[in-house]
Design a protein around this motif. Structure first.
Motif, PDB file in Angstrom:
ATOM      1  N   THR A 103       0.818  -1.214   0.000  1.00 31.81           N
ATOM      2  CA  THR A 103       0.000   0.000   0.000  1.00 31.81           C
ATOM      3  C   THR A 103       0.850   1.263   0.000  1.00 31.81           C
ATOM      4  O   THR A 103       0.346   2.343  -0.325  1.00 31.81           O
ATOM      5  CB  THR A 103      -0.939   0.021   1.221  1.00 31.81           C
ATOM      6  OG1 THR A 103      -0.162  -0.043   2.432  1.00 31.81           O
ATOM      7  CG2 THR A 103      -1.891  -1.162   1.179  1.00 31.81           C
TER       8      THR A 103
ATOM      9  N   GLU B 264      -2.746  -2.287  -8.122  1.00 34.84           N
ATOM     10  CA  GLU B 264      -4.207  -2.356  -8.202  1.00 34.84           C
ATOM     11  C   GLU B 264      -4.703  -3.797  -8.271  1.00 34.84           C
ATOM     12  O   GLU B 264      -5.601  -4.189  -7.517  1.00 34.84           O
ATOM     13  CB  GLU B 264      -4.715  -1.587  -9.433  1.00 34.84           C
ATOM     14  CG  GLU B 264      -6.239  -1.609  -9.549  1.00 34.84           C
ATOM     15  CD  GLU B 264      -6.731  -0.856 -10.777  1.00 34.84           C
ATOM     16  OE1 GLU B 264      -7.953  -0.824 -11.002  1.00 34.84           O
ATOM     17  OE2 GLU B 264      -5.894  -0.313 -11.524  1.00 34.84           O
TER      18      GLU B 264
ATOM     19  N   ASP C 155     -10.290   2.624  -0.339  1.00 34.91           N
ATOM     20  CA  ASP C 155     -10.285   2.618  -1.801  1.00 34.91           C
ATOM     21  C   ASP C 155     -11.649   3.003  -2.353  1.00 34.91           C
ATOM     22  O   ASP C 155     -11.760   3.771  -3.313  1.00 34.91           O
ATOM     23  CB  ASP C 155      -9.888   1.233  -2.324  1.00 34.91           C
ATOM     24  CG  ASP C 155      -8.382   1.079  -2.437  1.00 34.91           C
ATOM     25  OD1 ASP C 155      -7.677   2.008  -2.023  1.00 34.91           O
ATOM     26  OD2 ASP C 155      -7.927   0.039  -2.929  1.00 34.91           O
TER      27      ASP C 155
END
Length: 302
Positions: free
Chosen positions: A182, A192, A229
């Motif tokens: 991250t 992703e 997200d």
């Protein structure tokens, strides 16, 4: 049950990371009695992408390879079974060479990589595996002609080079790898897709009744990342991005989704998409999704 969830995650994960660099078969069947290779990889003749991005995993994928990841420490019987798979693949290549009256280039014989979270000294020494100075700590090679290495994930140094393998670890090793993932730039080519696979893993673990402590901690670690997200996508007004995330999650869990259901999802408002993203954690089959979408349609028509 959770072991099979992790097995599927490992296969999907390795396939997604390696497919830009070669042909990936996961799983691949060999032998009449049907042994399944977890991931069989053949690199492209001409590389169009930078395989060094994957660090140690990329180094392993510069030649034909068999990847056999284990959630729990691989036993001597399991490692022996992996060796049998390798020998069966080699025999198949040899038979083809005999038919064509050619010799086998060494590069065409896959290198077997057994990926295990931990391994005892007895396992390493019992297979005659040793460390090579041009590889990092935690990678042990069997005698040359066996073309096999045992990769002890929890012994790998905590560097960016080993990150993509430590994602397949357990407990603190895996959680640290997630934290490092991250922290990478959002435009990194594999961030992703890796996060989406981890979110899918989280959802599958969440609905399991007999979840282990390691898995419970992983679910708790991933939950806020998933929410962040989704919130970021909504704040940026990326409704299509939200749709993409949800559709990928559904495809990971249930396979290809009927086009009519996809169209219904694309027609949802941002608010409804947010509700669906939360609700899909509780879906057990595609029929649950269809029922939920039907309910939304009915409430809208009232």
């Amino acid at each position: 049950m959770t072991r099979f969830i992790h097995d599927q995650f490992s296969k999907d994960y390795l396939e997604e990371l390696l497919k830009p660099f070669g042909k990936v078969q996961a799983p691949s069947r060999v032998a009449a009695e049907v042994r399944e290779i977890d991931v069989l990889f053949s690199p492209f003749t001409t590389q169009t992408a930078n395989i060094e991005t994957l660090g140690l995993l990329g180094k392993m994928a510069t030649t034909a390879a068999i990847f056999e990841p284990f959630r729990n420490p691989a036993t001597k019987e399991e490692i022996t079974d992996c060796l049998l798979k390798l020998l069966e693949v080699r025999n198949a290549i040899q038979r083809e060479a005999n038919r064509n009256k050619t010799s086998i280039p060494t590069a065409e014989i896959p290198q077997l990589w057994v990926l295990t979270p931990t391994a005892s000294e007895a396992i390493i020494s019992g297979f005659g595996a040793t460390f090579k100075s041009d590889w990092v700590e935690g990678v042990y090679f069997l005698p040359e002609y066996l073309r096999t290495a045992i990769v002890v994930i929890h012994q790998l140094p905590s560097t960016q080079e080993t990150l993509w393998l430590r994602i397949l670890g357990r407990g603190r090793v895996q959680q640290q790898a997630v934290d490092e993932l991250t922290a990478l730039p959002a435009n990194h080519p594999f961030v992703e897709v890796t996060l989406e696979l981890l979110y899918s893993l989280q959802q599958n673990l969440r609905i399991n009744q007999n979840i282990e402590i390691d898995d419970r901690e992983l679910v708790m670690r991933l939950a806020p990342l998933y929410q962040e997200d989704r919130a970021r996508a909504i704040q940026e007004g990326e409704q299509k991005g939200e749709q993409k995330v949800i559709l990928r999650q559904l495809n990971r869990r249930f396979g290809d989704i009927d086009l009519s259901l996809i169209e219904q999802i694309k027609g949802l408002s941002t608010e409804k998409l947010e509700a669906l993203a939360e609700q899909l954690l509780d879906f057990n089959e595609v029929a649950d999704l269809a029922t939920w979408l039907q309910q939304q349609q009915e409430s809208q028509n009232q």
